[in-house]
Scaffold this motif. Structure first.
Motif, PDB file in Angstrom:
ATOM      1  N   GLY A   1       5.658   4.256   9.113  1.00  0.00           N
ATOM      2  CA  GLY A   1       4.229   4.446   9.312  1.00  0.00           C
ATOM      3  C   GLY A   1       3.600   5.415   8.345  1.00  0.00           C
ATOM      4  N   LYS A   2       4.417   6.232   7.683  1.00  0.00           N
ATOM      5  CA  LYS A   2       3.881   7.183   6.710  1.00  0.00           C
ATOM      6  C   LYS A   2       3.786   6.528   5.338  1.00  0.00           C
ATOM      7  CE  LYS A   2       5.425  11.372   9.039  1.00  0.00           C
ATOM      8  NZ  LYS A   2       6.224  12.613   8.961  1.00  0.00           N
ATOM      9  N   TYR A   3       3.061   7.197   4.437  1.00  0.00           N
ATOM     10  CA  TYR A   3       2.898   6.715   3.067  1.00  0.00           C
ATOM     11  C   TYR A   3       3.775   7.546   2.123  1.00  0.00           C
ATOM     12  CZ  TYR A   3      -1.002   3.881   4.654  1.00  0.00           C
ATOM     13  OH  TYR A   3      -1.766   2.948   5.306  1.00  0.00           O
ATOM     14  N   ILE A   4       3.944   7.038   0.904  1.00  0.00           N
ATOM     15  CA  ILE A   4       4.799   7.717  -0.069  1.00  0.00           C
ATOM     16  C   ILE A   4       4.384   9.172  -0.241  1.00  0.00           C
ATOM     17  CG2 ILE A   4       5.612   7.715  -2.456  1.00  0.00           C
ATOM     18  CD1 ILE A   4       5.157   4.736  -2.556  1.00  0.00           C
ATOM     19  N   GLU A   5       3.066   9.410  -0.323  1.00  0.00           N
ATOM     20  CA  GLU A   5       2.571  10.769  -0.571  1.00  0.00           C
ATOM     21  C   GLU A   5       2.885  11.729   0.568  1.00  0.00           C
ATOM     22  OE1 GLU A   5       0.465   7.935  -3.097  1.00  0.00           O
ATOM     23  OE2 GLU A   5       0.891   8.015  -0.933  1.00  0.00           O
ATOM     24  N   ASP A   6       3.159  11.194   1.756  1.00  0.00           N
ATOM     25  CA  ASP A   6       3.490  12.059   2.892  1.00  0.00           C
ATOM     26  C   ASP A   6       4.874  12.671   2.767  1.00  0.00           C
ATOM     27  OD1 ASP A   6       1.033  11.457   4.086  1.00  0.00           O
ATOM     28  OD2 ASP A   6       1.865   9.681   5.085  1.00  0.00           O
ATOM     29  N   LEU A   7       5.727  12.082   1.942  1.00  0.00           N
ATOM     30  CA  LEU A   7       7.107  12.554   1.820  1.00  0.00           C
ATOM     31  C   LEU A   7       7.435  13.137   0.447  1.00  0.00           C
ATOM     32  CD1 LEU A   7       8.980   9.623   3.619  1.00  0.00           C
ATOM     33  CD2 LEU A   7       8.233  11.786   4.597  1.00  0.00           C
ATOM     34  N   ASP A   8       6.767  12.650  -0.596  1.00  0.00           N
ATOM     35  CA  ASP A   8       7.131  13.060  -1.954  1.00  0.00           C
ATOM     36  C   ASP A   8       6.005  13.846  -2.618  1.00  0.00           C
ATOM     37  OD1 ASP A   8       9.779  11.740  -2.395  1.00  0.00           O
ATOM     38  OD2 ASP A   8       8.618   9.970  -1.874  1.00  0.00           O
ATOM     39  N   GLU A   9       6.407  14.623  -3.619  1.00  0.00           N
ATOM     40  CA  GLU A   9       5.435  15.358  -4.426  1.00  0.00           C
ATOM     41  C   GLU A   9       4.527  14.367  -5.162  1.00  0.00           C
ATOM     42  OE1 GLU A   9       5.059  18.601  -4.492  1.00  0.00           O
ATOM     43  OE2 GLU A   9       6.749  18.977  -3.126  1.00  0.00           O
ATOM     44  N   PRO A  10       3.294  14.772  -5.500  1.00  0.00           N
ATOM     45  CA  PRO A  10       2.340  13.842  -6.137  1.00  0.00           C
ATOM     46  C   PRO A  10       2.897  13.143  -7.372  1.00  0.00           C
ATOM     47  CG  PRO A  10       1.210  15.841  -5.459  1.00  0.00           C
ATOM     48  CD  PRO A  10       2.666  16.078  -5.201  1.00  0.00           C
TER      49      PRO A  10
ATOM     50  N   VAL B   1      14.366  11.772  10.720  1.00  0.00           N
ATOM     51  CA  VAL B   1      14.962  10.554  11.261  1.00  0.00           C
ATOM     52  C   VAL B   1      14.073   9.374  10.907  1.00  0.00           C
ATOM     53  CG1 VAL B   1      16.137  11.757  13.122  1.00  0.00           C
ATOM     54  CG2 VAL B   1      13.816  10.921  13.476  1.00  0.00           C
ATOM     55  N   PRO B   2      14.600   8.145  10.970  1.00  0.00           N
ATOM     56  CA  PRO B   2      13.799   6.970  10.576  1.00  0.00           C
ATOM     57  C   PRO B   2      12.478   6.841  11.319  1.00  0.00           C
ATOM     58  CG  PRO B   2      16.105   6.370  10.751  1.00  0.00           C
ATOM     59  CD  PRO B   2      15.999   7.762  11.255  1.00  0.00           C
ATOM     60  N   ASP B   3      12.424   7.188  12.631  1.00  0.00           N
ATOM     61  CA  ASP B   3      11.179   7.061  13.389  1.00  0.00           C
ATOM     62  C   ASP B   3      10.059   7.904  12.799  1.00  0.00           C
ATOM     63  OD1 ASP B   3      12.462   5.356  15.030  1.00  0.00           O
ATOM     64  OD2 ASP B   3      12.650   6.711  16.739  1.00  0.00           O
ATOM     65  N   GLU B   4      10.434   9.018  12.160  1.00  0.00           N
ATOM     66  CA  GLU B   4       9.422   9.894  11.564  1.00  0.00           C
ATOM     67  C   GLU B   4       8.988   9.428  10.186  1.00  0.00           C
ATOM     68  OE1 GLU B   4       7.970  12.380  13.121  1.00  0.00           O
ATOM     69  OE2 GLU B   4       9.166  11.925  14.909  1.00  0.00           O
ATOM     70  N   VAL B   5       9.730   8.488   9.606  1.00  0.00           N
ATOM     71  CA  VAL B   5       9.379   7.961   8.284  1.00  0.00           C
ATOM     72  C   VAL B   5       8.455   6.751   8.407  1.00  0.00           C
ATOM     73  CG1 VAL B   5      10.304   6.899   6.181  1.00  0.00           C
ATOM     74  CG2 VAL B   5      11.521   8.807   7.251  1.00  0.00           C
TER      75      VAL B   5
ATOM     76  N   ASP C   1       0.817  -1.217   0.000  1.00  0.00           N
ATOM     77  CA  ASP C   1       0.000   0.000   0.000  1.00  0.00           C
ATOM     78  C   ASP C   1       0.852   1.269   0.000  1.00  0.00           C
ATOM     79  OD1 ASP C   1      -2.385  -1.458   0.070  1.00  0.00           O
ATOM     80  OD2 ASP C   1      -2.278  -1.645   2.265  1.00  0.00           O
ATOM     81  N   GLY C   2       2.170   1.112  -0.063  1.00  0.00           N
ATOM     82  CA  GLY C   2       3.036   2.278  -0.078  1.00  0.00           C
ATOM     83  C   GLY C   2       3.339   2.847   1.296  1.00  0.00           C
ATOM     84  N   ARG C   3       3.107   2.040   2.344  1.00  0.00           N
ATOM     85  CA  ARG C   3       3.391   2.487   3.714  1.00  0.00           C
ATOM     86  C   ARG C   3       4.761   1.993   4.142  1.00  0.00           C
ATOM     87  NH1 ARG C   3       2.329   0.315   8.868  1.00  0.00           N
ATOM     88  NH2 ARG C   3       1.431  -1.503   7.844  1.00  0.00           N
ATOM     89  N   TYR C   4       5.550   2.890   4.749  1.00  0.00           N
ATOM     90  CA  TYR C   4       6.901   2.559   5.182  1.00  0.00           C
ATOM     91  C   TYR C   4       6.876   1.662   6.415  1.00  0.00           C
ATOM     92  CZ  TYR C   4       8.954   6.008   2.022  1.00  0.00           C
ATOM     93  OH  TYR C   4       9.350   6.704   0.913  1.00  0.00           O
TER      94      TYR C   4
END
Length: 434
Positions: free
Chosen positions: A148-157, A142-146, A125-128
């Protein structure tokens, strides 16, 4: 790796190290886990209070410690050197806990977690599910903040859609893929990374893992290097200046079209020749003296040499040239290469009997406008001796009159065109160095 290099490496990693004596007094500490000394002192005080004595520590010498919302894997070992009683410790920040790996995989897990290559694991599902410190650094976190998030939370659409498509390709193919991809860096610029994306089993499901090395700076440096090479080649080939790049042992490495034309050779035939084979033999120029200055260049005792030499082309014709030598490609103690550039050159001519110092002085005075009587007085010679020398010079240089004799002296490089009063070319361009 020696201690100084190891300490320098730890200063750039999310780790903290310390050394203490038998009384618990801290002798040295450092690392990149904490940005201020106050936090580091609080962390170390807690470790020294809570960790067991090394003699009673767990067999694997490790334990996990929570401090101000962060988790550290701590190893404390006694010093096995001659300084008995000292202890050394290393605390490495851990990411979000995953299923405990077998003990034999712990070293590999630590290696991947602190490797300079960015690595991650995402589910379908694209979740880290996991990321190492280098991956978190790409996004300024840091890794703890990555996790649980999804791709869209970090990268442009647009980037997120592309990365999802790549993930699905891996999941459907079930085989690794090596590729180069572009992404948006945290400073807003476009970055490039090269690496592998491959399927892995995690939590009883097939996921996508990736490990990439950021090559943006390398590619930029390569582009700048290529542009510099192109600019240098354009300058070399279109400036009209004869120039050549020489190796430390005096062999032609590169040559401009003008240099090849000056010597009546093709650039292909010129490359590889020994530079001294292109010079007229002694006494024009003094090759021994030139060789000494060359050795000074290569040994980096001198940065630049300017001199006058006589070149011999493929047809045996000679011409005097003003030559500039400049070192490039330095190592610690030696110059690896030398650029040789010709800025002035005379008319090509057949070899003739070398002129004496008196004959060159007569030519200089003649070019200045002195009469035969003035020349005789200046040089303390008889009028008949001056007449003899002038007759001899007209024969050697192929000039019928006084004006043509002066003109030939200039075009053959006997007199320099860059000085007044007129003087010898070899006197005007001595073997000077900077």
């Amino acid at each position: 790796m020696d201690d100084s290099r190891l300490k320098t490496l730890l200063e750039h990693l999310p780790a903290f190290w310390w050394e203490a004596d038998e009384t618990g007094r801290v002798l040295d500490q450092g690392g990149g886990a904490f940005t201020d000394t106050g936090t580091a002192h609080r962390f170390l005080d807690r470790l020294l209070r809570e960790l067991p004595d090394p003699a009673h520590a767990p067999r694997d010498g490790r334990r996990r410690v929570r401090f101000e919302g962060r988790t550290f894997d701590v190893t404390r070992l006694p010093d096995e050197s001659a300084d008995h009683g000292r202890t050394h410790g290393l605390a490495v920040e851990a990411g979000t806990p995953r299923a405990e790996a077998p003990r034999e995989d712990a070293a590999f897990a630590d290696l991947v977690d602190l490797a300079p290559a960015a690595a991650f694991i995402r589910d379908g599902d694209g979740r880290y599910l996991w990321a190492n410190h280098a991956y978190g650094h790409l996004y300024g976190t840091v890794p703890d903040e990555v996790v649980g998030k999804y791709i869209e939370d970090l990268d442009e659409p647009a980037d997120a859609d592309r990365f999802r498509t790549l993930d699905q390709e891996i999941l459907s193919r079930g085989t690794p893929v090596r590729h180069t991809l572009g992404y948006r860096r945290r400073d807003g610029t476009t970055g490039r990374a090269v690496g592998h994306r491959f399927p892995v089993r995690e939590n009883a499901q097939t996921c996508v893992a990736g490990i990439y090395v950021d090559v943006t700076d390398h590619l930029r440096a390569t582009v700048r290097w290529q542009e510099a090479e192109e600019n240098l080649q354009a300058l070399r080939d279109h400036s009209g200046l004869p120039c050549a790049l020489l190796s430390a042992n005096g062999r032609v490495v590169e040559a401009s079209a003008a240099a090849a034309g000056l010597l009546r050779l093709s650039p292909h035939d010129l490359v590889g020749l020994r530079a001294h084979t292109l010079l007229a033999p002694e006494p024009e120029p003094d090759l021994d003296r030139l060789l000494r200055r060359w050795n000074d260049l290569i040994a980096r005792r001198t940065r630049r040499v300017e001199t006058s030499v006589v070149l011999v082309d493929a047809h045996g014709l000679r011409r005097r040239a003003r030559l500039h030598l400049t070192t490039t490609g330095h190592s610690a103690t030696r110059a690896r290469r030398v650029w040789a550039v010709v800025t002035h050159q005379s008319l090509a001519h057949e070899a003739h009997t070398p002129l004496t110092a008196a004959q060159i002085r007569i030519l200089s005075l003649l070019a200045e406008g002195s009469s035969n009587g003035d020349i005789a007085t200046s040089l303390q010679l008889s009028r008949q001796t001056v007449d003899y020398h002038l007759s001899r010079l007209r024969h050697l240089l192929g000039a019928a009159t006084r004006p043509s004799l002066v003109a030939r002296a200039y075009v053959l490089g006997i007199l320099t065109p860059c000085a007044w009063p007129p003087r010898s070319a070899t006197a005007a361009y001595p073997l000077s160095a900077v």
